[in-house]
Motif scaffolding. Sequence first.
Motif, PDB file in Angstrom:
ATOM      1  N   UNK A 304       0.861  -1.177   0.000  1.00 54.40           N
ATOM      2  CA  UNK A 304       0.000   0.000   0.000  1.00 54.40           C
ATOM      3  C   UNK A 304       0.900   1.230   0.000  1.00 54.40           C
ATOM      4  N   UNK A 305       0.392   2.346  -0.466  1.00 49.68           N
ATOM      5  CA  UNK A 305       1.163   3.586  -0.397  1.00 49.68           C
ATOM      6  C   UNK A 305       1.446   3.932   1.067  1.00 49.68           C
ATOM      7  N   UNK A 306       2.597   4.555   1.276  1.00 49.95           N
ATOM      8  CA  UNK A 306       3.041   5.011   2.597  1.00 49.95           C
ATOM      9  C   UNK A 306       3.491   3.898   3.532  1.00 49.95           C
ATOM     10  N   UNK A 307       3.603   2.676   3.008  1.00 54.55           N
ATOM     11  CA  UNK A 307       4.192   1.618   3.830  1.00 54.55           C
ATOM     12  C   UNK A 307       5.689   1.877   3.946  1.00 54.55           C
ATOM     13  N   UNK A 308       6.204   1.802   5.145  1.00 55.67           N
ATOM     14  CA  UNK A 308       7.656   1.882   5.345  1.00 55.67           C
ATOM     15  C   UNK A 308       8.055   0.576   6.028  1.00 55.67           C
ATOM     16  N   UNK A 309       8.832  -0.241   5.321  1.00 57.01           N
ATOM     17  CA  UNK A 309       9.102  -1.583   5.834  1.00 57.01           C
ATOM     18  C   UNK A 309      10.586  -1.780   6.097  1.00 57.01           C
TER      19      UNK A 309
END
Length: 370
Positions: A304-309
Amino acid sequence: MKESPDFETLFAKFRKDVAAVSVEETFPRLTILGSSSATPTKFRNMSGYFVELSDDFCFFVDCGEGTYGQLLALFGPQRTAELLIKLKFIFLSHGHQDHVIGIFDLVLERRKAFLAAEKTFTPLRVLAPTIVFPTMNMYDMSIEKMTDYFEATLTTRPRTQEETAGDLWDKDGVIDVGSYIPGFESWPVKQLRVVTVHHPRQAKALILETTDGKKLVFSGDTKPCNRLIAAGKDADLLVHEATFCDEFTRDAEKKSHSTMSQAVEVGEKMNAKMTLLTHFSARYKKVPLMPTYLDAKANVGIVMDNMVVRWSELPLIPRLIPLFRAIYSNEIDDVKTQLSKRNFKKMNSLVPNADPEQSPKIAKKAQRLV
Ligand SMILES: [Zn+2]
Ligand SMILES: [Zn+2]
């Protein structure tokens, strides 16, 4: 979320999963800035992936229009400026504008960040096929100076006669592009390759191996590609496009994209430890359809957009799927209704001619749609 009866239980389970994961390994860290294909939706921007390999080395894979805005919204102006100063290269997979147009802002804002911080400016390395540069030259001539602020490393070359005669460039569709980059030996990257894939506009995939032995593969846009499967063998992370749901195999074939099951299969054939699916058609406004076969795969996730993993959090991404289904059940129902309507329409157009004696082929097709 409140409307979903299962949400609380699913969320409690996910929190347990989160608690069980150690977050020791921060890098590589992947930030999703755009997971939509050709056009944005209200919830998803066009292609943009930001990867940090360490505190001072980061790069982009593709940047659709609005990528800089996404970065700003996620990290705020101060952090964004810091990240842009650390940005070492941008890889543009191919010449479709939804993967390219964000580069103007990024190049110009990076220049501004250097000036504001009073740091010595180093031009940004842009890895891209020849097809994207005329647009950049045009922007430079007619809107704002920018060509001085980046240096190009071509992932394709115009084929002159001498080259085709003696040069081995791109002979087997895999180019060790790192060896053409000045100063590459100081990067925390062991090998950087691009692979010619099955999509128009000089499309390439990127394969990056870090000096500490992690292999990252970004498919860009492509149909399932055996060359990519071979070159990306045993990847630690594969980010693969899955533009269409499985009912649209023919559209995927026609437009040189992959369906979700095809992308999953590429990951399996590649023996990728983790496959993240992205680049969903804008008809799936918030999330794509998530078929039940995904439940049996512990190493396939939806982004998804804005996922920071962070690196050690990667195993959590597949476990988000049940939560997505619960949260977006209304949207998923809408997509399913549209699909049924489409099939119904198709069936109706076939049924009047569907006398098996007269036209067995059409009758068979209509039967399939039922
Ligand atoms: Zn695309
Ligand atoms: Zn494309």
